[in-house]
Design an enzyme around this catalytic site. Structure first.
Site, mmCIF file in Angstrom:
data_model
loop_
_atom_site.group_PDB
_atom_site.id
_atom_site.type_symbol
_atom_site.label_atom_id
_atom_site.label_comp_id
_atom_site.label_asym_id
_atom_site.label_seq_id
_atom_site.Cartn_x
_atom_site.Cartn_y
_atom_site.Cartn_z
ATOM 1 N N ARG A 32 3.116 6.476 8.301
ATOM 2 C CA ARG A 32 2.531 5.488 9.552
ATOM 3 C C ARG A 32 2.503 4.340 10.245
ATOM 4 O O ARG A 32 3.045 4.133 11.195
ATOM 5 C CB ARG A 32 0.991 5.015 9.173
ATOM 6 C CG ARG A 32 -0.182 6.433 8.469
ATOM 7 C CD ARG A 32 -1.484 5.815 7.580
ATOM 8 N NE ARG A 32 -0.972 5.141 6.582
ATOM 9 C CZ ARG A 32 -1.147 4.705 6.086
ATOM 10 N NH1 ARG A 32 -3.076 3.660 5.834
ATOM 11 N NH2 ARG A 32 -1.397 4.179 4.771
ATOM 12 N N ARG A 59 0.945 14.074 12.411
ATOM 13 C CA ARG A 59 -0.672 14.203 11.004
ATOM 14 C C ARG A 59 -2.251 14.212 12.040
ATOM 15 O O ARG A 59 -2.348 14.590 10.869
ATOM 16 C CB ARG A 59 -0.253 12.703 10.600
ATOM 17 C CG ARG A 59 -1.389 12.289 9.751
ATOM 18 C CD ARG A 59 -1.765 11.115 9.403
ATOM 19 N NE ARG A 59 -2.376 10.746 8.145
ATOM 20 C CZ ARG A 59 -4.096 10.727 8.025
ATOM 21 N NH1 ARG A 59 -4.614 10.932 9.243
ATOM 22 N NH2 ARG A 59 -4.743 10.490 6.989
ATOM 23 N N ARG A 71 8.947 6.140 0.764
ATOM 24 C CA ARG A 71 8.423 6.210 2.102
ATOM 25 C C ARG A 71 8.055 5.950 3.426
ATOM 26 O O ARG A 71 7.660 5.795 4.069
ATOM 27 C CB ARG A 71 6.639 5.529 1.344
ATOM 28 C CG ARG A 71 6.123 5.132 0.135
ATOM 29 C CD ARG A 71 4.676 6.550 0.734
ATOM 30 N NE ARG A 71 3.847 6.448 -0.865
ATOM 31 C CZ ARG A 71 2.787 5.798 -0.489
ATOM 32 N NH1 ARG A 71 2.443 5.463 1.090
ATOM 33 N NH2 ARG A 71 1.596 5.890 -1.697
ATOM 34 N N TYR A 85 -5.026 7.817 -11.919
ATOM 35 C CA TYR A 85 -5.970 8.081 -10.409
ATOM 36 C C TYR A 85 -7.205 8.907 -11.178
ATOM 37 O O TYR A 85 -8.121 9.562 -10.385
ATOM 38 C CB TYR A 85 -5.097 8.703 -9.554
ATOM 39 C CG TYR A 85 -4.065 7.544 -8.264
ATOM 40 C CD1 TYR A 85 -4.812 6.921 -7.882
ATOM 41 C CD2 TYR A 85 -3.097 7.084 -9.107
ATOM 42 C CE1 TYR A 85 -4.351 6.367 -7.066
ATOM 43 C CE2 TYR A 85 -2.830 6.711 -8.067
ATOM 44 C CZ TYR A 85 -3.059 5.362 -6.999
ATOM 45 O OH TYR A 85 -2.347 4.563 -6.768
ATOM 46 N N ASP A 143 3.129 14.094 -1.634
ATOM 47 C CA ASP A 143 2.213 12.893 -2.330
ATOM 48 C C ASP A 143 1.975 13.053 -4.013
ATOM 49 O O ASP A 143 2.362 14.495 -4.776
ATOM 50 C CB ASP A 143 0.490 13.647 -2.144
ATOM 51 C CG ASP A 143 0.250 11.794 -2.378
ATOM 52 O OD1 ASP A 143 1.310 10.336 -1.431
ATOM 53 O OD2 ASP A 143 -0.594 11.357 -3.183
HETATM 54 O O1 1CP Z 1 8.771 9.019 2.551
HETATM 55 C C1 1CP Z 1 7.895 9.281 1.445
HETATM 56 O O2 1CP Z 1 8.620 8.636 0.799
HETATM 57 C C2 1CP Z 1 7.225 10.382 1.482
HETATM 58 C C3 1CP Z 1 6.201 11.000 0.833
HETATM 59 C C4 1CP Z 1 5.348 10.343 -0.299
HETATM 60 C C5 1CP Z 1 5.681 9.642 -1.468
HETATM 61 C C6 1CP Z 1 7.320 9.590 -1.835
HETATM 62 C C7 1CP Z 1 4.263 9.786 0.015
HETATM 63 C C8 1CP Z 1 3.526 10.088 1.225
HETATM 64 N N1 1CP Z 1 3.463 9.456 -1.244
HETATM 65 C C9 1CP Z 1 4.147 9.305 -2.107
HETATM 66 C C10 1CP Z 1 4.018 8.940 -3.808
HETATM 67 C C11 1CP Z 1 2.996 8.227 -3.408
HETATM 68 N N2 1CP Z 1 1.285 8.464 -3.469
HETATM 69 C C12 1CP Z 1 3.015 7.523 -4.444
HETATM 70 C C13 1CP Z 1 4.009 6.375 -5.934
HETATM 71 C C14 1CP Z 1 4.381 5.557 -4.661
HETATM 72 C C15 1CP Z 1 3.967 4.528 -4.471
HETATM 73 O O3 1CP Z 1 3.513 3.661 -5.474
HETATM 74 O O4 1CP Z 1 3.658 4.090 -3.528
HETATM 75 C C16 1CP Z 1 1.302 6.360 -4.408
HETATM 76 C C17 1CP Z 1 0.812 6.114 -5.676
HETATM 77 C C18 1CP Z 1 0.322 7.686 -4.417
HETATM 78 C C19 1CP Z 1 -0.909 7.385 -4.047
HETATM 79 C C20 1CP Z 1 -1.460 7.317 -2.858
HETATM 80 N N3 1CP Z 1 -0.896 8.611 -1.439
HETATM 81 C C21 1CP Z 1 -1.540 6.332 -2.096
HETATM 82 C C22 1CP Z 1 -2.076 4.808 -2.559
HETATM 83 C C23 1CP Z 1 -3.173 4.742 -2.741
HETATM 84 C C24 1CP Z 1 -3.852 4.073 -4.096
HETATM 85 O O5 1CP Z 1 -5.133 3.282 -3.418
HETATM 86 O O6 1CP Z 1 -3.352 3.842 -4.897
HETATM 87 C C25 1CP Z 1 -2.503 6.941 -0.750
HETATM 88 C C26 1CP Z 1 -2.447 5.954 0.003
HETATM 89 C C27 1CP Z 1 -1.834 7.915 -0.475
HETATM 90 C C28 1CP Z 1 -1.639 8.994 0.511
HETATM 91 C C29 1CP Z 1 -0.170 8.696 1.513
HETATM 92 N N4 1CP Z 1 1.027 9.554 1.004
HETATM 93 C C30 1CP Z 1 2.218 9.464 1.458
HETATM 94 C C31 1CP Z 1 1.307 8.858 2.983
HETATM 95 C C32 1CP Z 1 2.369 8.954 4.243
HETATM 96 C C33 1CP Z 1 0.288 8.204 2.600
HETATM 97 C C34 1CP Z 1 -0.324 8.005 4.069
HETATM 98 C C35 1CP Z 1 -1.242 8.838 4.264
HETATM 99 C C36 1CP Z 1 -2.145 8.882 5.741
HETATM 100 O O7 1CP Z 1 -2.465 7.746 6.675
HETATM 101 O O8 1CP Z 1 -0.627 9.109 6.584
#
Ligand code: 1CP
Length: 341
Positions: A27, A36, A23, A146, A73
């Site tokens: 943010r 964003r 990640r 999910y 994502d």
């Molecule tokens: O730099 C990077 O790694 C960017 C790419 C990336 C990756 C590899 C993002 C961007 N998400 C992910 C993987 C991801 N997404 C996982 C596996 C890794 C982990 O456990 O952290 C999971 C579970 C998600 C699902 C997801 N997407 C969540 C979790 C939700 C929950 O309640 O469990 C969230 C908050 C997101 C949004 C997201 N994805 C990525 C970003 C930067 C964000 C935040 C979005 C924002 O508000 O800008």
């Protein structure tokens, strides 16, 4: 041409490990928040190749990480299969819950994810020549958890209930995810991804036979499916908090790199895994938020525990939005030996 440092570390132990962070785009960076806001929302950003390329490059410009991870994502695949996906501001991703594969289809996956593949193509041209490009997808159990709950859940109870009470229906979702994920990852590699990571963030909610069936078997099927298609790139498995024998996980899934979570027993794993397996991890993201002496001490301890192994420095889970960017810069300098520990 000399090999990229990240790829070099996969074949030979290095004096200093390469470093990237899960990640690493996100943010905690003001420049990410600005793009964003311009994009209109998180999903608009994921499907806009130019802007997704830009936010992928931001942490590389700022910190010079050895690897860059595609900005996308894990929940884009359910959307590509036909499930409704949206983001609740201030909360997170939401999906219209399902309890079988009825209504989902593989047919539209390729065209739906074409913009993401274009982002990979753009990055393969624009990244610095020393930076390795990592593609990724979620592992089926984590993504399905999910899809069934419609949102993130603390213990994945809805998916566990479906898997226990209607295993055929749950299997139909997993099978579709395996197929879609093989296609998606193979396309990422065709477009220039040099390494792949499978995120199994919720491995910790299953154990025993359920872990084998829903976590281990689908990841093994994806990796063997990719190999059968001639995809040869190294694959990182990340079974976060898994209650399993890691040597067995690696042997049976076929991953070459094992991502360790924050709670992993580094010494035991460093001693028990075959020496050809590369380890990745596992600094606590909260320690990176706090910084200071605790950060130095934990970096030193990780470097020491993995000193005899091929190793990639990373966090044990994704970086959190509260992380001061200055702490990330310090981490990179300490791991690289540009600053004394
Ligand atoms: O730099 C990077 O790694 C960017 C790419 C990336 C990756 C590899 C993002 C961007 N998400 C992910 C993987 C991801 N997404 C996982 C596996 C890794 C982990 O456990 O952290 C999971 C579970 C998600 C699902 C997801 N997407 C969540 C979790 C939700 C929950 O309640 O469990 C969230 C908050 C997101 C949004 C997201 N994805 C990525 C970003 C930067 C964000 C935040 C979005 C924002 O508000 O800008």
């Amino acid at each position: 041409m000399t090999q990229k440092p990240f790829l070099q570390a996969l074949t030979e132990k290095q004096a200093r490990p390469p470093i990237w962070l899960m990640r690493q785009a996100g943010r905690y960076l003001p420049e990410y928040r600005a793009v964003r806001a311009d994009a209109g929302g998180f999903l608009d950003l994921c499907y806009n190749p130019k802007l997704a390329e830009e936010v992928t490059l931001q942490p590389i410009r700022r910190f010079g990480f050895d690897a860059s991870i595609l900005f996308a994502d894990i929940l884009l695949i359910p959307e590509a299969l036909g499930q409704k996906l949206w983001f609740e501001t201030g909360e997170g991703p939401r999906l219209e819950p399902i309890n079988s594969a009825a209504g989902l289809q593989l047919g539209g996956v390729k065209s739906h994810l074409a913009p993401v593949i274009e982002t990979v193509s753009r990055l393969s041209v624009s990244l610095p020549s020393e930076t390795t490009l990592i593609g990724f997808a979620g592992a089926p159990w984590t993504v399905a958890s999910y899809m069934v709950a419609g949102r993130g859940t603390p213990d994945q109870a809805p998916a566990r209930l479906l898997a226990d009470t209607r295993p055929q229906d749950f299997q139909s979702i997993i099978d579709l995810l395996v197929e879609a994920t093989i296609d998606y990852l193979a396309a990422q590699v065709d477009a220039g991804a040099e390494v792949l990571q499978l995120f199994e963030s919720w491995a910790g909610s299953l154990s025993g036979a359920a872990f084998e069936r829903w976590c281990l078997a689908p990841v093994a099927a994806i990796i063997s499916g990719l190999r059968a298609r001639g995809v040869t790139v190294p694959i990182i498995g990340f079974p976060r908090a898994a209650d399993c024998d890691m040597a067995d996980y690696v042997a049976r899934t076929g991953c070459q790199i094992l991502g360790l979570d924050t709670g992993a027993d580094r010494k035991a794993i460093a001693q028990s895994l075959p020496s050809d397996i590369v380890l990745q991890g596992n600094l606590d993201p909260q320690v990176l938020v706090r910084g200071g002496d605790e950060l130095r001490r934990d970096i030193a301890s990780i470097m020491e525990d993995f000193s005899a192994r091929k190793f990639i420095f990373n966090l044990g889970h994704g970086i959190v939005p509260q992380t001061p960017p200055a702490h990330v810069a310090e981490l990179v300098a300490l791991v690289r030996g540009e600053k004394d520990l």
